[in-house]
Write a protein that holds these residues in place. Structure first.
Motif, PDB file in Angstrom:
ATOM      1  N   ILE A  12     -42.553  32.835 -63.437  1.00 43.94           N
ATOM      2  CA  ILE A  12     -41.092  32.825 -63.384  1.00 43.94           C
ATOM      3  C   ILE A  12     -40.589  32.269 -64.709  1.00 43.94           C
ATOM      4  O   ILE A  12     -40.920  31.146 -65.092  1.00 43.94           O
ATOM      5  CB  ILE A  12     -40.576  31.982 -62.199  1.00 43.94           C
ATOM      6  CG1 ILE A  12     -41.060  32.593 -60.881  1.00 43.94           C
ATOM      7  CG2 ILE A  12     -39.059  31.864 -62.233  1.00 43.94           C
ATOM      8  CD1 ILE A  12     -40.759  31.757 -59.651  1.00 43.94           C
ATOM      9  N   LYS A  13     -39.818  33.060 -65.397  1.00 42.13           N
ATOM     10  CA  LYS A  13     -39.279  32.660 -66.704  1.00 42.13           C
ATOM     11  C   LYS A  13     -38.211  31.596 -66.518  1.00 42.13           C
ATOM     12  O   LYS A  13     -37.390  31.667 -65.618  1.00 42.13           O
ATOM     13  CB  LYS A  13     -38.674  33.858 -67.438  1.00 42.13           C
ATOM     14  CG  LYS A  13     -39.626  35.031 -67.582  1.00 42.13           C
ATOM     15  CD  LYS A  13     -40.692  34.764 -68.608  1.00 42.13           C
ATOM     16  CE  LYS A  13     -41.485  36.034 -68.856  1.00 42.13           C
ATOM     17  NZ  LYS A  13     -42.868  35.859 -69.048  1.00 42.13           N
ATOM     18  N   ASP A  14     -38.222  30.600 -67.388  1.00 43.73           N
ATOM     19  CA  ASP A  14     -37.244  29.519 -67.366  1.00 43.73           C
ATOM     20  C   ASP A  14     -36.710  29.332 -68.787  1.00 43.73           C
ATOM     21  O   ASP A  14     -37.085  28.384 -69.481  1.00 43.73           O
ATOM     22  CB  ASP A  14     -37.902  28.232 -66.851  1.00 43.73           C
ATOM     23  CG  ASP A  14     -36.935  27.067 -66.767  1.00 43.73           C
ATOM     24  OD1 ASP A  14     -35.710  27.296 -66.710  1.00 43.73           O
ATOM     25  OD2 ASP A  14     -37.412  25.922 -66.776  1.00 43.73           O
ATOM     26  N   GLY A  21     -42.759  21.926 -65.632  1.00 43.69           N
ATOM     27  CA  GLY A  21     -43.987  22.670 -65.365  1.00 43.69           C
ATOM     28  C   GLY A  21     -43.715  24.160 -65.317  1.00 43.69           C
ATOM     29  O   GLY A  21     -42.745  24.661 -65.867  1.00 43.69           O
ATOM     30  N   LYS A  22     -44.596  24.871 -64.627  1.00 46.00           N
ATOM     31  CA  LYS A  22     -44.461  26.322 -64.496  1.00 46.00           C
ATOM     32  C   LYS A  22     -44.328  26.685 -63.025  1.00 46.00           C
ATOM     33  O   LYS A  22     -44.845  25.992 -62.155  1.00 46.00           O
ATOM     34  CB  LYS A  22     -45.695  27.029 -65.073  1.00 46.00           C
ATOM     35  CG  LYS A  22     -45.838  26.859 -66.564  1.00 46.00           C
ATOM     36  CD  LYS A  22     -47.049  27.611 -67.062  1.00 46.00           C
ATOM     37  CE  LYS A  22     -47.191  27.438 -68.572  1.00 46.00           C
ATOM     38  NZ  LYS A  22     -48.364  28.170 -69.082  1.00 46.00           N
ATOM     39  N   VAL A  48     -44.323  33.703 -52.078  1.00 41.90           N
ATOM     40  CA  VAL A  48     -44.705  32.311 -52.289  1.00 41.90           C
ATOM     41  C   VAL A  48     -44.283  31.872 -53.695  1.00 41.90           C
ATOM     42  O   VAL A  48     -44.581  32.552 -54.670  1.00 41.90           O
ATOM     43  CB  VAL A  48     -46.234  32.124 -52.144  1.00 41.90           C
ATOM     44  CG1 VAL A  48     -46.627  30.672 -52.374  1.00 41.90           C
ATOM     45  CG2 VAL A  48     -46.715  32.603 -50.787  1.00 41.90           C
ATOM     46  N   ILE A  49     -43.582  30.750 -53.772  1.00 44.03           N
ATOM     47  CA  ILE A  49     -43.291  30.120 -55.057  1.00 44.03           C
ATOM     48  C   ILE A  49     -44.294  28.985 -55.196  1.00 44.03           C
ATOM     49  O   ILE A  49     -44.369  28.092 -54.350  1.00 44.03           O
ATOM     50  CB  ILE A  49     -41.849  29.580 -55.131  1.00 44.03           C
ATOM     51  CG1 ILE A  49     -40.828  30.687 -54.846  1.00 44.03           C
ATOM     52  CG2 ILE A  49     -41.597  28.913 -56.488  1.00 44.03           C
ATOM     53  CD1 ILE A  49     -40.855  31.845 -55.818  1.00 44.03           C
ATOM     54  N   TYR A  50     -45.077  29.056 -56.264  1.00 44.58           N
ATOM     55  CA  TYR A  50     -46.156  28.096 -56.493  1.00 44.58           C
ATOM     56  C   TYR A  50     -45.847  27.336 -57.771  1.00 44.58           C
ATOM     57  O   TYR A  50     -45.574  27.931 -58.811  1.00 44.58           O
ATOM     58  CB  TYR A  50     -47.485  28.847 -56.622  1.00 44.58           C
ATOM     59  CG  TYR A  50     -48.695  27.955 -56.642  1.00 44.58           C
ATOM     60  CD1 TYR A  50     -49.338  27.595 -55.463  1.00 44.58           C
ATOM     61  CD2 TYR A  50     -49.197  27.459 -57.836  1.00 44.58           C
ATOM     62  CE1 TYR A  50     -50.448  26.771 -55.472  1.00 44.58           C
ATOM     63  CE2 TYR A  50     -50.306  26.633 -57.857  1.00 44.58           C
ATOM     64  CZ  TYR A  50     -50.923  26.293 -56.671  1.00 44.58           C
ATOM     65  OH  TYR A  50     -52.027  25.468 -56.688  1.00 44.58           O
ATOM     66  N   GLY A  51     -45.862  26.020 -57.701  1.00 42.27           N
ATOM     67  CA  GLY A  51     -45.565  25.175 -58.856  1.00 42.27           C
ATOM     68  C   GLY A  51     -46.821  24.600 -59.471  1.00 42.27           C
ATOM     69  O   GLY A  51     -47.756  24.226 -58.761  1.00 42.27           O
ATOM     70  N   THR A  55     -47.929  16.407 -62.469  1.00 38.37           N
ATOM     71  CA  THR A  55     -48.068  15.468 -61.351  1.00 38.37           C
ATOM     72  C   THR A  55     -48.326  16.125 -60.007  1.00 38.37           C
ATOM     73  O   THR A  55     -48.782  15.473 -59.080  1.00 38.37           O
ATOM     74  CB  THR A  55     -46.796  14.601 -61.221  1.00 38.37           C
ATOM     75  OG1 THR A  55     -45.672  15.471 -61.028  1.00 38.37           O
ATOM     76  CG2 THR A  55     -46.593  13.753 -62.459  1.00 38.37           C
ATOM     77  N   ARG A  56     -48.006  17.414 -59.892  1.00 35.25           N
ATOM     78  CA  ARG A  56     -48.167  18.089 -58.598  1.00 35.25           C
ATOM     79  C   ARG A  56     -48.387  19.581 -58.810  1.00 35.25           C
ATOM     80  O   ARG A  56     -47.702  20.206 -59.595  1.00 35.25           O
ATOM     81  CB  ARG A  56     -46.912  17.898 -57.744  1.00 35.25           C
ATOM     82  CG  ARG A  56     -47.028  18.515 -56.376  1.00 35.25           C
ATOM     83  CD  ARG A  56     -45.698  18.403 -55.613  1.00 35.25           C
ATOM     84  NE  ARG A  56     -45.775  18.978 -54.301  1.00 35.25           N
ATOM     85  CZ  ARG A  56     -45.772  20.269 -54.020  1.00 35.25           C
ATOM     86  NH1 ARG A  56     -45.706  21.152 -54.978  1.00 35.25           N
ATOM     87  NH2 ARG A  56     -45.822  20.704 -52.775  1.00 35.25           N
ATOM     88  N   THR A  57     -49.325  20.115 -58.059  1.00 31.58           N
ATOM     89  CA  THR A  57     -49.578  21.552 -58.071  1.00 31.58           C
ATOM     90  C   THR A  57     -49.665  22.003 -56.625  1.00 31.58           C
ATOM     91  O   THR A  57     -50.345  21.378 -55.815  1.00 31.58           O
ATOM     92  CB  THR A  57     -50.902  21.873 -58.803  1.00 31.58           C
ATOM     93  OG1 THR A  57     -50.791  21.423 -60.144  1.00 31.58           O
ATOM     94  CG2 THR A  57     -51.186  23.346 -58.816  1.00 31.58           C
TER      95      THR A  57
END
Length: 98
Positions: A12-14, A21-22, A48-51, A55-57
């Protein structure tokens, strides 16, 4: 239990740098047993949106949709299904085009 039949993944482009993060969007074409309460004759897919952060994945959000109608399905996955989806997404992050 669900089976992932096929998938697609995109970064996802930001452009404004708002998200830390991504983030990745996975579309998972799934199959569930006929006796499962989640079963639909129209077929199902997960969005699904996956981060992926320092600090968190993990899964940020997921939605279940009927494949042919694109209708939102108001069910939650079971804990073991969420763990399986999360592991699948983690394994396939590198498939996303940067």
């Amino acid at each position: 239990m669900l089976t992932i039949k096929s998938y697609s993944v995109e970064l996802i482009k930001d452009p404004f740098g708002i998200i830390s993060g991504k983030r990745y969007e996975f579309i998972l074409d799934i199959e569930v047993d006929e006796d499962d309460e989640l079963f639909s004759e129209n077929g199902l897919y997960l969005r699904v949106i996956y981060g992926d952060e320092e600090t968190r994945t993990g899964i940020v959000k997921y939605e279940i949709h009927e494949r042919t109608t694109d209708k939102f399905v108001e069910f939650d996955l079971e804990e073991d299904e969420i763990e399986a989806v999360e592991a699948f997404c983690r394994e396939h992050l590198s498939d996303a085009a940067e």
